[in-house]
Design a protein around this motif. Sequence first.
Motif, PDB file in Angstrom:
ATOM      1  N   PHE A  47      33.537 -80.335 -30.866  1.00 44.10           N
ATOM      2  CA  PHE A  47      33.403 -80.519 -32.304  1.00 44.10           C
ATOM      3  C   PHE A  47      32.906 -79.254 -33.010  1.00 44.10           C
ATOM      4  N   PHE A  48      32.000 -78.500 -32.375  1.00 44.51           N
ATOM      5  CA  PHE A  48      31.401 -77.334 -33.032  1.00 44.51           C
ATOM      6  C   PHE A  48      31.637 -76.048 -32.266  1.00 44.51           C
ATOM      7  N   GLY A  49      31.774 -74.970 -33.022  1.00 47.35           N
ATOM      8  CA  GLY A  49      31.693 -73.615 -32.541  1.00 47.35           C
ATOM      9  C   GLY A  49      30.665 -72.911 -33.412  1.00 47.35           C
ATOM     10  N   ALA A  50      30.554 -71.603 -33.280  1.00 48.77           N
ATOM     11  CA  ALA A  50      29.589 -70.852 -34.074  1.00 48.77           C
ATOM     12  C   ALA A  50      30.183 -69.496 -34.445  1.00 48.77           C
ATOM     13  N   HIS A  51      29.614 -68.878 -35.458  1.00 47.81           N
ATOM     14  CA  HIS A  51      30.078 -67.554 -35.874  1.00 47.81           C
ATOM     15  C   HIS A  51      28.905 -66.730 -36.408  1.00 47.81           C
ATOM     16  N   VAL A  52      29.112 -65.418 -36.396  1.00 53.29           N
ATOM     17  CA  VAL A  52      28.170 -64.468 -36.971  1.00 53.29           C
ATOM     18  C   VAL A  52      28.990 -63.297 -37.509  1.00 53.29           C
ATOM     19  N   GLN A  73      33.805 -65.202 -33.856  1.00 54.32           N
ATOM     20  CA  GLN A  73      33.860 -66.656 -33.715  1.00 54.32           C
ATOM     21  C   GLN A  73      33.816 -67.027 -32.233  1.00 54.32           C
ATOM     22  N   LYS A  74      33.156 -68.133 -31.919  1.00 53.17           N
ATOM     23  CA  LYS A  74      33.167 -68.653 -30.544  1.00 53.17           C
ATOM     24  C   LYS A  74      33.349 -70.164 -30.604  1.00 53.17           C
ATOM     25  N   PHE A  75      34.395 -70.622 -29.919  1.00 51.47           N
ATOM     26  CA  PHE A  75      34.701 -72.043 -29.831  1.00 51.47           C
ATOM     27  C   PHE A  75      34.632 -72.458 -28.363  1.00 51.47           C
TER      28      PHE A  75
END
Length: 195
Positions: A47-52, A73-75
């Motif tokens: 459901f979630f990934g993250a980004h910076v 991005q990282k999924f």
Amino acid sequence: MRRTLALAFALAGVALSAQDINGGVYTGLSMPVGDLKDKSDYGTNQFFGAHVGGHLDFALTRNHEIRAHVTYQKFPGSGWGGADDFKNEFTAIQAGADWVYHFDGPRSGWYTVAGASLNSIKDDYEYNVGGFRASGSASQSGKLGVRGGGGFSFTPSFSVEGTLNQIFTDKNGSDGFGFDTATWVQVSAVFRFGR
């Protein structure tokens, strides 16, 4: 196309050099949708990934701004289960530019975002087919991406924004992902430096 985009960025940089320039960072959650999330055996199944990322803001007028950005991005992925179990973990690096329109003036209130980017996206995968386990990766570079959304500036140095992002990918071939577009919703806390 890369030369055209590079020339456009260079010309924009010259035109904007006398303008008000500030920068900042942003981070938050990336929620895959469509095939990137739920195409069986090809998506991330998470459901979630993250980004910076980081950005430079070029104020053109009181309401208009060009924002250059670089984002990681990282999924993460998990197995799809079944007799043939696949796990995919996607990462992407984006470099692009957004047109930002501030309704209430510079760095206050509501704003909209519309942009384009060039992307490098990679799928690290593992699979178990008939008891045979293997892993590998597929990567695609120079892929066009687009995004649009909006946000709200609480102070001149902090805002929250949401965008819908899409990268046009190759479905088939040795580095194909099994789908034509990687799409996600990105929710970011945006921090700006400078005046």
